[in-house]
Design an enzyme around this catalytic site. Structure first.
Site, PDB file in Angstrom:
ATOM      1  N   GLY A 154       0.792  -1.223   0.000  1.00  0.00           N
ATOM      2  CA  GLY A 154       0.000   0.000   0.000  1.00  0.00           C
ATOM      3  C   GLY A 154       0.822   1.269   0.000  1.00  0.00           C
ATOM      4  O   GLY A 154       0.254   2.364   0.040  1.00  0.00           O
ATOM      5  N   ASN A 209      -4.398  -2.331   0.518  1.00  0.00           N
ATOM      6  CA  ASN A 209      -4.166  -1.724  -0.789  1.00  0.00           C
ATOM      7  C   ASN A 209      -5.187  -2.267  -1.775  1.00  0.00           C
ATOM      8  O   ASN A 209      -5.412  -3.473  -1.837  1.00  0.00           O
ATOM      9  CB  ASN A 209      -2.739  -2.032  -1.262  1.00  0.00           C
ATOM     10  CG  ASN A 209      -2.370  -1.293  -2.528  1.00  0.00           C
ATOM     11  OD1 ASN A 209      -3.115  -0.440  -2.993  1.00  0.00           O
ATOM     12  ND2 ASN A 209      -1.226  -1.622  -3.085  1.00  0.00           N
ATOM     13  N   SER A 212      -2.902  -4.352  -4.722  1.00  0.00           N
ATOM     14  CA  SER A 212      -1.735  -4.974  -4.118  1.00  0.00           C
ATOM     15  C   SER A 212      -1.162  -6.036  -5.056  1.00  0.00           C
ATOM     16  O   SER A 212      -1.883  -6.909  -5.552  1.00  0.00           O
ATOM     17  CB  SER A 212      -2.102  -5.603  -2.778  1.00  0.00           C
ATOM     18  OG  SER A 212      -1.005  -6.265  -2.211  1.00  0.00           O
ATOM     19  N   SER A 213       0.138  -5.956  -5.300  1.00  0.00           N
ATOM     20  CA  SER A 213       0.801  -6.968  -6.133  1.00  0.00           C
ATOM     21  C   SER A 213       0.917  -8.265  -5.342  1.00  0.00           C
ATOM     22  O   SER A 213       1.520  -8.298  -4.275  1.00  0.00           O
ATOM     23  CB  SER A 213       2.192  -6.483  -6.557  1.00  0.00           C
ATOM     24  OG  SER A 213       2.100  -5.319  -7.335  1.00  0.00           O
ATOM     25  N   GLY A 434       5.424  -5.895  -0.604  1.00  0.00           N
ATOM     26  CA  GLY A 434       5.981  -5.282   0.591  1.00  0.00           C
ATOM     27  C   GLY A 434       5.874  -6.203   1.799  1.00  0.00           C
ATOM     28  O   GLY A 434       5.257  -7.280   1.765  1.00  0.00           O
TER      29      GLY A 434
END
Length: 960
Positions: A154, A209, A212-213, A434
């Protein structure tokens, strides 16, 4: 980050979230004033002028550098809507959580790209991008660059990576080189269109997020020798495929499923067997609408990448079949020897899934409910329990989606990747998941946090530790800055011979069911000496806690070994290989898929595969020049322009921003070996005049490269009058030159000016040479042209002379011939004596007679045409008298003019003779001759409309 309470409890001074920074620093007044009190006083003095905090574009200018001052500076800039700040070698990016107009426009890109010194502009992600691009153009070793974008989920990593790719696709595709514009646009469009496709299939909406990946990617932008973008490749890491069949609470599945539900037409829904009122178990929170739910943009990007409509139809039918599998539910059978039951709705969903996946429905049902066991060469069918059936269904969906994602990545690489012979350097953009910590964490979070530990260790090893150790080894006066080293945590996770991963792989390779409690006991026994792992002995759920660099995270052991095995039933793979869906049949015929279902100790686990791919990534990062961008999440709720100090301070301390600022402020970030420095900057000393004399340095005569480097630096600094600041700008070590960015810019500026002057001199010499060459060519051409023209004129004159001679000769011959003929006919002209013509008798005049001087009697002329013959000799006098009507008749008869009432002509006995001689004088009539000219060619019948000209005119005048 609510999961990091342990770290928050340690920070006593940052617990009051609503207070200002002054409130965070609690002043204590002991009887004696300590060093801490003076430090806090300096902080308070710094924080007095809060209105000017947003003007500090580099955190190294903050004095003193403490977490409180850095936090307050970032907060002041964030309140002024300034989201980028330099922190030494790192760029800090705060996520605004809202679109900022004109912050990433094309004009801003051009401004930073064409700037002479981009560092003088306001901090921006484009400065990092331009610095890496100029390093490639300048061929600074190592030439290849890596942009490491890190931060928690995020914080804005995906958006930052997207901006970097857009920047390079813009500035690296404009060139004056002769190249098809369609090719440039195709490369740029395909590189950019790979983002929305991969985000649709690899990103999801999470609690932290909306985009988000759920996988890591390293994008290599390939550049040719002219630093133009010619292609790209994408390397992916650990797709979170478990999200397909199991979504955490209040989170969603991958974007592509929701895009299909919202953007499909009625015809597509009918093809995919998805009615408007149908709901899917694997699509939770489908009522939530986010910006990424844009189906048409994904389809458009797929078209630009070269995925045709037929292939798109196969992809979407596979995805629709996965959704139908999620609605299939099993119920236990009363007889354990019988397979589980399916209700009517589940049978319908299974039938739809089989039709969409193009496999027989009966075989699919059998593979999900019955397991095949091999005992030697014999196969035994065993019904699966209800839990096993659900696991096999989830496993089928996950393996299909994972293989589809890998095929998509391979297709994108084949579409945008350039041939090895066409590119020589690259700029890599790393965007990974992250640091994550949820209420329940399993194998996925362990791998994600392990990747973040590796990146943090790369930053620590490359910058914090390596730079300071190199300063000492090179003889610089340096006092070490303390920093948080996470090497012990990495030893816990991946160390040899005993680590969490090694024990987990060993547990996964055993041909037995994994027991969570037994595995926890073994972890506790083998890793009890490592301080980074701990256990809660009073917890009923088996787990272990790892102290990461960003905080402590507890991982649930239950199911971790099974996920690490990544089991795929062989009969399911065989079924998918027989699918009539061409794409599904193709992706499951790969040898890698067959190797995954092999049994035995040689089987590749999820952790092993991820670790190997991460090691490959780290090798690439170590071989390139890294550029760090730290994305900071201002608040956990993702609210626009909301700054929460507790959230930010934890991230700043976790990633070592304060330590980075300390080292950057006091150190020299650029280090160049002597040999490379001399090769690049010797020309400065050779071309800069010092005191009116040219400085000549002989590298071969001076055997000490350090002394040579000192001379070059002395010339550069003396020329710029910066000798008094040398200790803060540059330092010569034992084998390297340590430079600040200011000194590097100074050297590069002087080198660029010298190269420009040399280039100008070369251009002048070349232009002079070309001008002299053109002048010589012009003179030669003029001489050749003059010679050719002279030769041509001489030839032409000679031809004219020859022709004139021929004409004259021929004319003379002709004239002499005519003269001889005339003299032959007028041989008696010499006998004629010129006498005065007597006056005519009035009677003769009245009658219109002609009297010759030699004839005593006049000859009567009676209406005959005036015959014209050769004139007599000069001594011969001819007189003609005709008046009135007789004269007119004579003229008309002579000219043979047509009459209005008809044509008539008067003929005599001599009309057809044409020429007459004096000898043949008729009795009664005579033809006249004039000037010895033959009158055979006289026009005696002129046209009525034409004028009487030429010889006839002369005759007419003579006659009249």
């Amino acid at each position: 980050m609510s999961s990091l309470d342990d770290r928050r409890d340690v920070r006593e001074g940052y617990r009051n979230g609503g207070a200002t920074v002054k409130g965070l620093i609690q002043k204590v007044h002991p009887p004696q004033r300590s060093l801490n009190d003076s430090l806090e006083g300096e902080i308070q003095a710094f924080l007095i002028d809060e209105d000017q905090l947003h003007t500090y574009d580099d955190l190294t200018k903050v004095n003193p550098v403490t977490p409180a001052t850095v936090l307050k500076c970032l907060q002041g800039r964030y309140s002024m809507k300034v989201f980028y700040t330099h922190a030494g070698c790192t760029l800090v990016a705060l996520n605004p959580f809202q679109p900022i107009p004109d912050l990433y426009s094309l004009d801003v890109m051009k401004e930073y790209h064409y700037a002479r010194q981009p560092q003088e502009f306001k901090p921006h992600i484009f400065i990092v991008a331009e610095e890496a691009y100029r390093n490639v153009r300048g061929q600074l070793e190592p030439v290849n660059q890596s942009l490491v974008v890190s931060g928690e989920s995020g914080a804005g990593k995906t958006w930052t990576s997207r901006c970097l790719m857009k920047y390079y696709a813009t500035v690296a595709s404009v060139s004056s080189v002769v190249k098809s514009q369609d090719t440039v646009e195709r490369i740029e469009r395909r590189v950019l269109d790979s983002n929305p496709v991969m985000e649709a299939f690899g990103n999801a909406c999470t609690l932290r997020n909306n985009n988000s990946s759920r996988f890591g990617k390293y994008i290599q932008l390939q550049l040719d020798r002219c630093q133009l973008l010619v292609g790209a490749t994408v390397q992916t890491y650990l797709l979170e495929k478990t999200r397909v069949a199991c979504q955490p609470a209040n989170e969603r599945n991958f974007h592509i499923f929701y895009q299909m539900m919202r953007g499909a037409t009625d015809e597509q829904r009918k093809e995919w067997k998805m009615s408007h009122d149908q709901s899917f178990v694997w699509l939770p929170n489908s009522e939530k609408t986010i910006e990424e739910d844009c189906f048409h943009e994904t389809v458009k990007a797929m078209v630009h990448l070269g995925i045709n409509a037929e292939r798109q139809g196969e992809i979407f039918r596979i995805l629709a079949g996965i959704l139908q599998l999620g609605n299939v539910s099993f119920s236990s059978s009363a007889d354990e020897s019988q397979p589980c039951h399916l209700d009517a709705k589940s049978k319908d969903f299974l039938q739809r899934a089989a039709e969409l996946l193009c496999v027989p429905a009966e075989e699919l049902q059998t593979c999900l409910r019955v397991r095949t066991l091999k005992a030697g060469k014999q196969s035994v069918l065993k019904p699966c329990s209800q839990a096993d059936c659900s696991v096999r269904t989830d496993c089928l969906a996950k393996v299909i989606y994972a293989q589809l994602f890998e095929w998509l990545v391979t297709f994108i690489n084949n579409s945008v990747c350039a041939d090895k012979s066409t590119w020589c350097n690259f700029i890599g953009v790393l965007d990974v998941y992250g640091f994550e910590c949820f209420q329940t964490n399993n194998l996925e979070q362990l791998c994600i946090n392990y990747a973040n530990e590796k990146l943090q260790q790369h930053f620590v090893a490359h910058y914090l530790r390596a730079q300071q150790e190199e300063y000492v080894s090179e003889g610089l006066q340096w006092s070490f800055v303390k920093y948080q080293d996470n090497q012990s945590c990495l030893d816990l996770l991946e160390g040899s011979p005993i680590s969490v991963f090694s024990l987990l792989n060993e547990e996964s390779r055993l041909n037995r069911a994994s027991d969570a409690k037994t595995f926890r006991v073994r972890l506790e026994k083998e890793l009890c000496d490592n301080a980074n792992i701990s256990w809660d002995k009073f917890s009923k759920v088996p787990h272990f806690t790892v102290a990461h660099y960003a905080g402590k995270v507890g991982y649930q052991i239950e199911g971790m070994a099974e996920k690490n095995k990544d089991p795929v039933s062989p009969e399911l793979i065989s079924l998918l290989q027989k699918s009539n869906n061409q794409l599904l049949h193709q992706i499951f015929k790969d040898n890698e898929t067959e190797s995954k279902i092999k049994k035995g100790p040689g089987k590749t686990t999820v952790v092993s595969k991820f670790k190997n791919s991460l090691e490959t990534l780290m090798k690439i990062l170590h071989s390139t020049t890294p550029h760090y961008t730290r994305c900071i999440k201002p608040n956990p709720e993702c609210k626009p322009l909301t700054f929460k100090k507790e959230e930010v301070i934890i991230q700043l301390e976790a990633c070592g921003i304060v330590e980075t600022i300390h080292i950057s402020a006091a150190g020299f970030p650029i280090r160049i070996p002597f040999q490379s420095f001399l090769q690049r900057y010797t020309l400065i000393a050779k071309h800069i005049n010092s005191g009116g004399h040219s400085v000549v340095l002989d590298l071969e005569a001076d055997t000490c490269p350090q002394r040579h480097v000192e001379k070059i630096l002395g010339v550069a600094l003396k020329h710029r009058r910066l000798s008094e600041e040398r200790s803060t700008l540059v330092h010569c070590g034992r084998t390297k030159v340590f430079l600040t960015q200011v000194m590097l810019d100074l050297l590069e500026d002087q080198r660029k000016k010298i190269l420009s002057h040399c280039a100008f001199t070369i251009q002048c010499c070349w232009l002079r040479y070309q001008r002299h060459r053109r002048h010589t060519h012009r003179q030669s051409a003029t001489l050749i042209q003059a010679a050719v023209r002279s030769w041509l004129v001489r030839n032409r004159v000679r031809r004219w002379n020859r022709a004139a001679g021929v004409i004259q000769s021929t004319w003379r011959k002709w004239r002499s011939l005519l003269k001889s003929l005339a003299e032959a006919e007028l041989d008696d002209a010499k006998d004629l004596v010129e006498e005065d013509a007597p006056a005519l008798n009035p009677v003769v005049r009245e009658r219109g007679s002609v009297q010759l001087s030699t004839i005593p009697e006049p000859v009567a002329v009676r209406g005959w045409p005036m015959g014209l013959a050769l004139a007599s000799a000069p001594s011969m006098t001819v007189s003609l008298t005709a008046t009135g009507f007789q004269k007119m008749i004579s003229v008309i008869a002579s000219l043979n003019l047509p009459s209005r009432r008809g044509e008539y002509q008067v003929k005599t006995n001599q009309y057809t003779e044409e020429l007459a001689s004096i000898r043949a004088q008729p009795k009664g009539s005579i033809k006249l001759h004039c000037q010895r000219s033959p009158l055979l060619y006289a026009d005696r019948q002129p046209d009525l409309k034409s004028d009487v000209t030429g010889f006839n005119e002369i005759l007419l005048e003579k006659t009249l």
